[in-house]
Design an enzyme around this catalytic site. Structure first.
Site, PDB file in Angstrom:
ATOM      1  N   HIS A  32      24.904  43.611  39.642  1.00  0.00           N
ATOM      2  CA  HIS A  32      25.522  44.165  38.432  1.00  0.00           C
ATOM      3  C   HIS A  32      25.114  43.477  37.125  1.00  0.00           C
ATOM      4  CE1 HIS A  32      29.194  41.969  40.327  1.00  0.00           C
ATOM      5  NE2 HIS A  32      28.596  41.141  39.530  1.00  0.00           N
ATOM      6  N   HIS A  39      31.701  47.486  37.278  1.00  0.00           N
ATOM      7  CA  HIS A  39      31.266  46.426  38.209  1.00  0.00           C
ATOM      8  C   HIS A  39      32.418  45.593  38.760  1.00  0.00           C
ATOM      9  CE1 HIS A  39      32.092  43.355  35.266  1.00  0.00           C
ATOM     10  NE2 HIS A  39      31.416  42.437  35.900  1.00  0.00           N
ATOM     11  N   GLY A  40      33.617  45.797  38.236  1.00  0.00           N
ATOM     12  CA  GLY A  40      34.722  44.967  38.719  1.00  0.00           C
ATOM     13  C   GLY A  40      35.984  45.309  37.966  1.00  0.00           C
ATOM     14  N   GLY A  56      37.334  43.275  35.420  1.00  0.00           N
ATOM     15  CA  GLY A  56      37.229  42.881  34.009  1.00  0.00           C
ATOM     16  C   GLY A  56      38.392  41.991  33.618  1.00  0.00           C
ATOM     17  N   HIS A  83      33.010  34.043  41.577  1.00  0.00           N
ATOM     18  CA  HIS A  83      32.330  34.350  42.836  1.00  0.00           C
ATOM     19  C   HIS A  83      33.261  34.089  44.019  1.00  0.00           C
ATOM     20  CE1 HIS A  83      28.408  33.666  40.475  1.00  0.00           C
ATOM     21  NE2 HIS A  83      28.899  34.872  40.314  1.00  0.00           N
ATOM     22  N   HIS A  95      30.438  37.967  46.844  1.00  0.00           N
ATOM     23  CA  HIS A  95      30.126  38.121  45.412  1.00  0.00           C
ATOM     24  C   HIS A  95      29.478  36.833  44.932  1.00  0.00           C
ATOM     25  CE1 HIS A  95      31.853  38.507  41.035  1.00  0.00           C
ATOM     26  NE2 HIS A  95      30.580  38.810  41.080  1.00  0.00           N
TER      27      HIS A  95
END
Lengths: 482, 139
Positions: free
Chosen positions: A330, A405-406, A408, A205, A236
């Site tokens: 997500h 979503h990002g 990874g 985060h 985030h």
């Protein structure tokens, strides 16, 4: 081309045949290029895609987005839709951090003109946003207040002056997931949630000051209120301990239900129950409550970001143009309508490390984004870049309206710690002009940029597959970590 | 050399452990110890506070996961690092009552931020030397 049971079926798409593992009810589908497929094969992600295909009522395919990696139960980057009339919901398909997600606040500031203030801004943000493991919030909530948060979501924050009225239109579900029931949340979860509203937490985060250094589509960017050189703020975070407790509680219930009903699953973390069962109804009610808590959590932090900017720049947040672009979750399961075998059908879309990516014209989108498609926010690592995309019509037909979503992870936390000593990493980031404020220096190496795939590559694959479209790239200037 | 109480295992995004013990009770205690040891350096944690830890589940592996999750709940809500564990009552499969000793987290740098114990790959097995158990955590 074929690689170990995977057949290329389109640009950046591979199919995993049902024969890969007897018991699969649908094939698997990986959105990836050849390099990512080879990486996936070294991980256990392909096996997990196959395992998810065992879920009763699953339709289409068990999918993995290009940021896929080995998770528990579902792969991270997993998408599975189950038919509402005879399918199941699986808490493992949502994950522990329910409605973990990202939002972007715009500003009307030009990044290069305020870069010299980055340190000051980051320290101000660090003072106003509680962060780190077991962080306790500035807001203490009674049981009654938590019940209100569970039902009203960001509406609760708006009543207390933590939100602009228009913020609600820029959040999935208008800032409150329907169907939340405070009674479905355990006393343990209440206890964990009582002092964590408005806290960043730890792990991956973050809160970042970012610079939009590349615009891929000027027309779309303009419609989204974005411009080259713009300073934006990305947050985030998730549902903190409360979401973890809800998942823990219901995994146990679902594990019992699965065995009682004789549902054959290759991994107990996939425990599930039919959508019309009491267990599923209670889980979805508790999940919605935790999701609303997460939305409220990000909202409170956004409020403090606006206040911090007001203090630094001596202007109101309105005058600084700090409107909310969008807030996406997500880790979530949602009842949505999609086309299945040529018919409109209600399905429960599980997104475990995947983002909703609704295309232009979708009725669920607010008027403002009806023409552009839904803004999709993709957080990258703290050294390279994050991305702002929009959803597409192709996503509606190919991936149940979902995209990545990002970035990874590619490297375990231990390996990252071995490879990136904290001093060298801090020096490297400083040399790149990135101000990093971290609650725990010892944990910073776990989040080293090279512990992740390059998000640029991930979003490119999504664009090639057509499931989202790039609008802007956001480079970090300041990073706040737990 | 004495056998270690536990060993950590690697995963792309998360972390796990394998705990060892002569008896099932030892394995549960060593898994709990290992979990806290993965979170912070527990070598100097005084045993000044005692807590009671209940757990219930449907079989031995899920009982271990329930026990670890209850300890994480105590850690998060009471800020307690626990280092010694004793199972005082149990039936080995569906319920246990344990005692744990430790003290408040104060100033130690965290090693890992473990948030939950999962069912993925969990196992408890009899081995030639005793028992071993594996758990993967959500970090």
């Amino acid at each position: 081309m074929q690689i170990e049971g995977l057949t290329a079926v389109g640009p950046a798409e591979y199919e995993l045949a049902m024969s890969f593992k007897p018991g699969m009810r649908v094939p698997g589908r990986l959105f990836a290029d050849e390099e990512l497929v080879r990486m996936a094969l070294k991980d256990r992600v392909v096996e997990q895609v196959a395992n998810v295909a065992f879920l009763p009522g699953i339709v289409g395919a068990s999918m993995a987005m290009p940021d896929m990696h080995w998770g528990y139960g579902f792969p991270i980057g997993g998408v599975a839709a189950t038919r509402a009339r005879d399918g199941v919901v699986s808490p493992g398909g949502v994950g522990f951090d329910i409605a973990c997600g990202v939002r972007v606040l715009r500003t009307n500031l030009v990044a290069d003109e305020v870069r010299h203030l980055a340190k000051e801004i980051m320290h101000e943000l660090s003072r106003s946003v509680p962060k780190g493991v077991g962080s306790h919030g500035r807001i203490k909530t009674s049981r009654r207040e938590l019940e209100e948060i569970f039902v009203k979501g960001v509406g609760w924050a708006a009543e207390r002056g933590y939100a602009w009225p228009e913020d609600l239109d820029h959040i999935e579900q208008g800032g409150a997931h329907p169907g939340a029931d405070p009674e479905a949340v355990s006393s343990h979860a209440y206890e964990r949630g009582s002092d964590q509203v408005g806290t960043l937490g730890g792990g991956n985060h973050f809160l970042e000051l970012q610079h939009l250094d590349e615009i891929y589509d000027r027309g779309l960017a303009e419609k989204l209120g974005l411009f080259r050189g713009q300073l934006v703020v990305m947050i985030h975070s998730g549902s903190r301990g409360l979401g973890h407790q809800v998942c823990t509680d219901y995994l146990k219930e679902m594990d019992r239900a699965s065995r009682r009903l004789g549902i054959d699953l290759p991994d107990r973390q996939l425990a599930c129950a039919p959508l019309d069962s009491p267990e599923a109804r209670r889980y979805l009610a508790a999940m919605a409550a935790a999701a609303n808590y997460a939305l409220c959590n990000r909202q409170c932090m956004a409020h403090w970001v606006r206040q911090s900017f007001e203090r630094i720049f001596g202007k109101s947040a309105e005058a600084l143009g700090m409107s909310l672009l969008f807030d996406v979750s997500h880790n979530i399961a949602k009842i949505e309508e999609h086309e299945v075998d040529g018919k409109r059908e209600e399905v429960c879309v599980h997104r475990k490390g995947a983002t909703r990516s609704f295309g232009p014209g979708h009725p669920d989108l607010h008027d403002e984004y009806r023409e552009t498609g839904q803004p999709v926010v993709i957080p990258g690592d703290m050294g390279r870049a994050s991305f702002i995309l929009v959803g597409t019509e192709t996503a509606m037909t190919k991936s149940f309206g979902s995209t990545c979503h990002g970035a990874g992870r590619v490297m375990s936390r231990k390996a990252a710690k071995r490879q990136f000593p904290v001093d060298a990493l801090s020096r490297e980031l400083a040399e790149a002009g990135i101000v990093v404020v971290a609650g725990s220096r010892s944990l910073l190496p776990e989040e080293a940029p090279l512990a992740y795939k390059d998000a640029a590559k991930v979003v490119d694959i999504c664009e090639t597959a057509g499931i989202s479209r790039k609008v802007a790239r956001a480079r970090p200037i300041g990073v706040l970590k737990g | 050399m004495p056998r270690p109480r536990y060993a950590s295992t690697e995963h792309t995004a998360d972390i796990g452990l394998v705990a060892y013990g002569e008896t099932l009770k030892d394995v549960f205690a060593n898994a709990a110890y290992g979990m806290f040891d993965l979170m912070v350096d527990v070598s100097h944690t005084p045993e000044t506070q005692r807590v009671d830890v209940p757990a219930e589940a449907d079989d031995t592996p899920s009982l271990l996961v329930a026990f670890l999750n209850e300890l994480l709940f105590i850690f998060e809500t009471r800020n307690l690092i626990l280092v010694r564990f004793e199972i005082v009552e149990w039936d080995e499969t569906t319920r246990l009552a344990a005692r744990a000793w430790g003290s408040a987290l104060a100033g130690q740098q965290p090693r890992e931020q473990i948030k939950a114990a999962t069912y993925h790959d969990m196992r408890v097995e009899k081995t030639a030397e005793g028992y071993e158990a594996e758990v993967l955590f959500d970090v």
